[in-house]
Design a protein around this motif. Structure first.
Motif, PDB file in Angstrom:
ATOM      1  N   PHE A  77       0.829  -1.205   0.000  1.00  0.00           N
ATOM      2  CA  PHE A  77       0.000   0.000   0.000  1.00  0.00           C
ATOM      3  C   PHE A  77       0.867   1.260   0.000  1.00  0.00           C
ATOM      4  O   PHE A  77       0.583   2.211  -0.732  1.00  0.00           O
ATOM      5  N   VAL A  78       1.929   1.269   0.811  1.00  0.00           N
ATOM      6  CA  VAL A  78       2.828   2.424   0.805  1.00  0.00           C
ATOM      7  C   VAL A  78       3.396   2.619  -0.592  1.00  0.00           C
ATOM      8  O   VAL A  78       3.418   3.736  -1.127  1.00  0.00           O
ATOM      9  N   PHE A  79       3.817   1.507  -1.198  1.00  0.00           N
ATOM     10  CA  PHE A  79       4.404   1.577  -2.533  1.00  0.00           C
ATOM     11  C   PHE A  79       3.403   2.148  -3.538  1.00  0.00           C
ATOM     12  O   PHE A  79       3.724   3.061  -4.299  1.00  0.00           O
ATOM     13  N   VAL A  80       2.177   1.625  -3.519  1.00  0.00           N
ATOM     14  CA  VAL A  80       1.173   2.069  -4.489  1.00  0.00           C
ATOM     15  C   VAL A  80       0.829   3.540  -4.258  1.00  0.00           C
ATOM     16  O   VAL A  80       0.806   4.344  -5.197  1.00  0.00           O
ATOM     17  N   LEU A  81       0.591   3.896  -2.974  1.00  0.00           N
ATOM     18  CA  LEU A  81       0.111   5.252  -2.689  1.00  0.00           C
ATOM     19  C   LEU A  81       1.165   6.314  -2.993  1.00  0.00           C
ATOM     20  O   LEU A  81       0.826   7.450  -3.310  1.00  0.00           O
ATOM     21  N   ILE A  82       2.436   5.955  -2.912  1.00  0.00           N
ATOM     22  CA  ILE A  82       3.463   6.953  -3.231  1.00  0.00           C
ATOM     23  C   ILE A  82       3.887   6.881  -4.688  1.00  0.00           C
ATOM     24  O   ILE A  82       3.991   7.901  -5.364  1.00  0.00           O
ATOM     25  N   SER A 155      19.335  -0.578   3.767  1.00  0.00           N
ATOM     26  CA  SER A 155      18.827   0.076   4.967  1.00  0.00           C
ATOM     27  C   SER A 155      17.314   0.058   4.948  1.00  0.00           C
ATOM     28  O   SER A 155      16.710   0.417   3.942  1.00  0.00           O
ATOM     29  N   PRO A 156      16.688  -0.370   6.042  1.00  0.00           N
ATOM     30  CA  PRO A 156      15.223  -0.470   6.053  1.00  0.00           C
ATOM     31  C   PRO A 156      14.536   0.863   5.760  1.00  0.00           C
ATOM     32  O   PRO A 156      13.429   0.874   5.230  1.00  0.00           O
ATOM     33  N   GLU A 157      15.194   1.980   6.086  1.00  0.00           N
ATOM     34  CA  GLU A 157      14.528   3.285   5.903  1.00  0.00           C
ATOM     35  C   GLU A 157      14.490   3.691   4.430  1.00  0.00           C
ATOM     36  O   GLU A 157      13.598   4.420   4.014  1.00  0.00           O
ATOM     37  N   THR A 158      15.491   3.281   3.658  1.00  0.00           N
ATOM     38  CA  THR A 158      15.582   3.796   2.292  1.00  0.00           C
ATOM     39  C   THR A 158      15.311   2.757   1.212  1.00  0.00           C
ATOM     40  O   THR A 158      15.142   3.118   0.045  1.00  0.00           O
ATOM     41  N   ALA A 159      15.270   1.472   1.578  1.00  0.00           N
ATOM     42  CA  ALA A 159      15.185   0.435   0.548  1.00  0.00           C
ATOM     43  C   ALA A 159      13.926   0.584  -0.309  1.00  0.00           C
ATOM     44  O   ALA A 159      13.992   0.549  -1.539  1.00  0.00           O
ATOM     45  N   LEU A 160      12.775   0.806   0.355  1.00  0.00           N
ATOM     46  CA  LEU A 160      11.534   0.919  -0.414  1.00  0.00           C
ATOM     47  C   LEU A 160      11.584   2.158  -1.303  1.00  0.00           C
ATOM     48  O   LEU A 160      11.068   2.161  -2.417  1.00  0.00           O
ATOM     49  N   GLY A 161      12.232   3.199  -0.808  1.00  0.00           N
ATOM     50  CA  GLY A 161      12.372   4.425  -1.589  1.00  0.00           C
ATOM     51  C   GLY A 161      13.091   4.191  -2.909  1.00  0.00           C
ATOM     52  O   GLY A 161      12.690   4.739  -3.942  1.00  0.00           O
ATOM     53  N   THR A 162      14.121   3.341  -2.891  1.00  0.00           N
ATOM     54  CA  THR A 162      14.831   3.085  -4.147  1.00  0.00           C
ATOM     55  C   THR A 162      13.911   2.385  -5.144  1.00  0.00           C
ATOM     56  O   THR A 162      13.969   2.648  -6.344  1.00  0.00           O
ATOM     57  N   LEU A 163      13.035   1.514  -4.636  1.00  0.00           N
ATOM     58  CA  LEU A 163      12.102   0.825  -5.544  1.00  0.00           C
ATOM     59  C   LEU A 163      11.071   1.806  -6.085  1.00  0.00           C
ATOM     60  O   LEU A 163      10.643   1.698  -7.234  1.00  0.00           O
ATOM     61  N   ILE A 164      10.679   2.766  -5.234  1.00  0.00           N
ATOM     62  CA  ILE A 164       9.710   3.761  -5.698  1.00  0.00           C
ATOM     63  C   ILE A 164      10.338   4.626  -6.785  1.00  0.00           C
ATOM     64  O   ILE A 164       9.710   4.896  -7.814  1.00  0.00           O
ATOM     65  N   THR A 165      11.583   5.030  -6.597  1.00  0.00           N
ATOM     66  CA  THR A 165      12.219   5.827  -7.656  1.00  0.00           C
ATOM     67  C   THR A 165      12.326   5.016  -8.939  1.00  0.00           C
ATOM     68  O   THR A 165      12.155   5.555 -10.030  1.00  0.00           O
ATOM     69  N   LEU A 166      12.602   3.724  -8.811  1.00  0.00           N
ATOM     70  CA  LEU A 166      12.664   2.885 -10.013  1.00  0.00           C
ATOM     71  C   LEU A 166      11.317   2.887 -10.726  1.00  0.00           C
ATOM     72  O   LEU A 166      11.236   3.033 -11.945  1.00  0.00           O
ATOM     73  N   SER A 167      10.256   2.788  -9.936  1.00  0.00           N
ATOM     74  CA  SER A 167       8.913   2.779 -10.524  1.00  0.00           C
ATOM     75  C   SER A 167       8.599   4.123 -11.178  1.00  0.00           C
ATOM     76  O   SER A 167       8.005   4.173 -12.251  1.00  0.00           O
ATOM     77  N   VAL A 168       9.006   5.227 -10.527  1.00  0.00           N
ATOM     78  CA  VAL A 168       8.750   6.554 -11.105  1.00  0.00           C
ATOM     79  C   VAL A 168       9.542   6.718 -12.394  1.00  0.00           C
ATOM     80  O   VAL A 168       9.062   7.284 -13.377  1.00  0.00           O
ATOM     81  N   TRP A 169      10.743   6.175 -12.403  1.00  0.00           N
ATOM     82  CA  TRP A 169      11.600   6.284 -13.582  1.00  0.00           C
ATOM     83  C   TRP A 169      10.984   5.570 -14.787  1.00  0.00           C
ATOM     84  O   TRP A 169      11.250   5.909 -15.928  1.00  0.00           O
ATOM     85  N   GLN A 170      10.128   4.574 -14.510  1.00  0.00           N
ATOM     86  CA  GLN A 170       9.475   3.842 -15.602  1.00  0.00           C
ATOM     87  C   GLN A 170       8.198   4.555 -16.036  1.00  0.00           C
ATOM     88  O   GLN A 170       7.132   3.967 -16.075  1.00  0.00           O
ATOM     89  N   PHE A 171       8.344   5.835 -16.360  1.00  0.00           N
ATOM     90  CA  PHE A 171       7.168   6.649 -16.630  1.00  0.00           C
ATOM     91  C   PHE A 171       6.750   6.589 -18.090  1.00  0.00           C
ATOM     92  O   PHE A 171       5.720   7.106 -18.469  1.00  0.00           O
ATOM     93  N   GLY A 172       7.558   5.954 -18.947  1.00  0.00           N
ATOM     94  CA  GLY A 172       7.417   6.085 -20.395  1.00  0.00           C
ATOM     95  C   GLY A 172       6.035   5.846 -20.965  1.00  0.00           C
ATOM     96  O   GLY A 172       5.512   6.688 -21.695  1.00  0.00           O
ATOM     97  N   SER A 173       5.400   4.735 -20.620  1.00  0.00           N
ATOM     98  CA  SER A 173       4.135   4.415 -21.283  1.00  0.00           C
ATOM     99  C   SER A 173       3.050   5.400 -20.848  1.00  0.00           C
ATOM    100  O   SER A 173       2.237   5.837 -21.664  1.00  0.00           O
ATOM    101  N   ALA A 174       3.048   5.778 -19.552  1.00  0.00           N
ATOM    102  CA  ALA A 174       2.074   6.771 -19.096  1.00  0.00           C
ATOM    103  C   ALA A 174       2.320   8.097 -19.810  1.00  0.00           C
ATOM    104  O   ALA A 174       1.370   8.790 -20.210  1.00  0.00           O
TER     105      ALA A 174
END
Lengths: 302, 436
Positions: A77-82, A155-174
């Motif tokens: 949910f955190v991943f989707v909402l951000i 690091s538990p604090e930043t690991a999900l953040g790196t995945l979120i940036t990866l997801s944001v970086w995949q903006f092409g089709s949108a």
């Protein structure tokens, strides 16, 4: 005469079924059948290697007490909402930049879209792991600013953040869909607005956004559905760690099914995800009544 | 929209469901009668046979194995191979999936930890006859037996010990660990070394979340395995607290790396392995992997046994095994191949020590003079450990899932989210689910 009519109808129907048969067969055997089987498995104890054993709703009851299940829900949910809003925002901004009339714009469009062709692949995830790793590019940058090297994916604090940036970086089709949407907005609306003295920002709020709302809605739906099932990045970059801070739902499901061999449990998890995504999508559709504006409707809602 | 989801959402389940669907449609039954006819015809040695064989390992092991397969085909032109090989990551996932679709290879490299479950399901065939095992240490052979039948042939001798960066120790002027060194030696050497090292260099890793090292520690204190072979939770609370607090203290003093740094360490990855990069002096390791370290860091690897207390901390074991799939059509041919694999001097020379010390004592004595530096280190670690060692415990059947919860709880401790006492309580609670 009625007889021949009937025959004609029947042969028409037969031809129709024949024409859609490639899809129909694919649907029956590759979609419907596995779905029915997975529903059956969700009510069994099934290790893949021995025949399934009927246990009723036991799997769902165990899931209700499974703290890894709740953890993966929270992470997802955190991943989707951000990630979804960020990606849409980013895609829209890039699309607006690429919607300008300057020389060589199609060249820029190609260059910017190019990375999206490999966007969701394992190769990019591996690259991401190296960029954010302890000897990665980000830490080289950080050292210029006097920051201490840090393992971003460890690091538990930043690991999900790196995945979120990866997801944001995949903006092409949108972005492509936004670009197509922006091209559909009639120029005269902007002309009329500027004659009325509206600033660029005001034009964006009053013209672009309402005219683009169906496209935004489409991208939102696709983004939410896709993000709920996000798997590759967590599997390759972080393997769900550290401290399970990136153990997304689909990854947990995979581990239960293929590593721990609890295929029945995994099937039950899959059905819960189906319900969650269906509810999220239904909520989106309901909410869309209040903000999505279709041009052919009389009277604006925007 | 919903349809789209349905298609994507169960992609993972789709493959399995579909393959199961196939088998229930009769594909499976069709294969049965063939088994018998193939078995008898294979034994006359003329019919062409294609054996599927699967193993995991490093590049050196892949190269050696492929060469051996070629050689075997040259000698037995009727036998060809279809190899499947990969690293250890994902190996079991793939194997289980293939087994579920009744499509597992004929010859399978197996780990000790999986044998109990696979034997219980009757998936491994009896190898008691047809393979010459006279030159194999009976103790190691025993580890591949199930209900008196040999279902897994050990492929190499192995030990769990430590490797260290010998040249770094020499440069610091520190004497290498002596035979029979203790945990006090280990920890005090760590404190001493750290003060001489650079900011990003450490004597050894934080053992808080390392369940193998903790098993070493508890065994050496004479308290047995943390999880016994019979499937009992046997963490000794006092020993655990002593261990966890020792590392908490080392972590606070900066003697062991911070959690995020050490999570980036990946064994034998030239760009990620901290020991190869010169950021770590000691590391727990299997003897069979020593030669790989030696080749990545030539002439600077030393080996030691696991530190001891009242009792030794390390153990000897077989590296891993070859088993033959119960559904294989060519069991006799598979057995012939395994016999050749472990006993033929030409074959074992190609394999070298990529699967640990060769399992046949006869072969070892032939090969010893030809061992290179890495091989010698492997032998050295096994010899050091053999002086006094613990009996190996491959893990209790049905406890595979406990490992995830165990490492999760210990990582929380390492990241400072819980105390050692809380960690103990959580471990005890998690284990309740698995105890029978």
């Amino acid at each position: 005469m009625g007889d021949s009519m009937n025959r004609k109808l029947r042969s028409n129907a037969l031809a129709g079924f024949l024409f859609i048969s490639p899809w129909l067969i694919g649907f029956l055997f590759l979609n419907l059948w596995p779905m029915l089987m997975s529903f059956y498995y969700s009510l069994t104890d099934f290790s893949l290697l021995s025949p399934p054993k009927w246990i009723g709703f036991q799997n769902f009851m165990s899931i209700a007490e499974d703290r890894y299940f709740y953890n993966s829900l929270r992470v997802t949910f955190v991943f989707v909402l951000i990630s979804v809003p960020l990606r849409l925002l980013f895609a829209l901004m890039v699309a607006m930049l690429l919607n300008r009339d300057i020389r060589g714009i199609s060249f820029y469009r190609t260059i910017i879209y190019l990375p999206s062709l490999i966007g969701g692949s394992v190769a990019v995830a591996v690259l991401w792991r190296n960029i954010f790793g302890i000897n990665g590019f980000i830490n080289h940058l950080a050292s210029f600013f006097g920051m201490h090297a840090k393992n971003w994916i460890g690091s538990p604090e930043t690991a999900l953040g790196t995945l979120i940036t990866l997801s944001v970086w995949q903006f092409g089709s949108a972005m492509i869909i936004f670009l197509a949407g922006l091209k559909q907005v009639p120029k005269d609306l902007y002309e009329a607005a500027s004659v009325d003295g509206a600033s660029k920002f005001r034009q964006f709020i009053a013209v672009t956004l309402p005219m683009l709302s169906p496209v935004i809605f489409f991208n939102l739906i696709m983004g939410v559905i896709g993000s709920f099932q996000s798997f590759t990045s967590a599997f390759v970059v972080t393997k769900g760690g550290p401290l399970n801070s990136t153990e997304m739902y689909a990854l947990y499901l995979y581990q239960k099914g293929f590593s721990a061999l609890h295929m029945g449990y995994a099937s039950a998890l899959a059905w819960i995800l189906l319900v969650i995504v269906a509810v999220a999508t239904a909520l989106n559709f309901t909410a869309s009544k209040y903000w999505v504006y279709y041009e052919n409707e009389a009277g604006g809602r925007g | 929209m919903k349809k789209k989801f349905l298609r994507l959402g169960i992609t993972l389940l789709l493959l399995t469901s579909f393959s199961t669907a196939c088998s229930s449609l009769g594909v499976k039954d069709e294969a049965k009668p063939k088994t018998n006819t193939a078995d008898t015809s294979a034994s006359n040695g003329n019919e062409s046979v294609k054996l599927r064989i699967m193993w995991w390992g490093s590049q050196a092991r892949h190269d050696a194995t492929l060469k051996m397969l070629d050689l075997y085909t040259k000698k037995h032109p009727n036998v060809t191979f279809e190899p499947e090989y990969s690293g250890f990551d994902g190996y079991l996932d793939k194997l289980s999936t293939e087994a579920a679709s009744k499509n597992a290879p004929d010859i399978i490299q197996m780990d000790a930890a999986w044998l109990a479950d696979w034997n219980a399901r009757g998936q491994l065939s009896d190898l008691s006859t047809g393979i010459n095992i006279n030159d194999v240490d009976p103790k190691l052979l025993e580890t591949g037996e199930y209900n008196g039948k040999l279902t897994a042939v050990p492929l190499g001798g192995n030990a769990w010990g430590m490797i260290y960066d010998k040249s770094a120790l020499e440069k610091l002027g520190i004497a290498p660990p002596k035979d029979g060194w203790t945990w006090e030696d280990y920890f005090s050497m760590g404190e001493k070394i750290k003060s001489m090292l650079g900011k990003d260099q450490y004597p050894f890793k934080d053992g808080t979340a390392d369940s193998t090292l903790y098993a070493n520690y508890q065994l050496s204190k004479g308290k047995g395995w943390p999880i016994t072979q019979e499937g009992k939770f046997n963490y000794d609370k006092a020993t655990w607290l002593e261990y966890a607090n020792t590392f908490a203290d080392l972590r606070k003093k900066g003697i062991v790396p911070p959690p995020d740094v050490q999570l980036a360490d990946i064994d034998l990855d030239p760009t990620q392995d901290m020991l190869i990069k010169g950021q770590l002096i000691f590391k727990g390791m299997h003897a069979a992997q020593v030669s790989a370290y030696e080749s990545l860091k030539p002439n600077s690897i030393g080996v030691a046994a696991i530190p001891k207390a009242e009792q030794p901390g390390g153990w000897l074991k077989a590296t891993f095994y070859f088993s033959v799939n119960q559904d294989s059509k060519y069991k006799e041919e598979a057995k012939k191949f395994i016999d050749w694999f472990i006993n033929d001097p030409e074959a074992t020379e190609i394999d070298g020590t990529t699967r640990g010390i060769p399992i046949s004592n006869n072969i070892v004595s032939v090969m010893k003079p030809k061992f290179n530096q890495g091989d010698q280190l492997t032998v050295e670690m096994i010899d050091m450990t053999a002086k006094s060692s613990q009996a190996f415990n491959p893990g209790a059947p049905g406890w595979a899932d406990f490992g995830k919860e165990e490492s999760d709880i210990k990582q929380q401790l390492m990241f400072g989210k819980i105390t050692p006492e809380q960690a103990y309580d959580e471990l005890a609670k998690a284990a309740k689910k698995y105890e029978k």
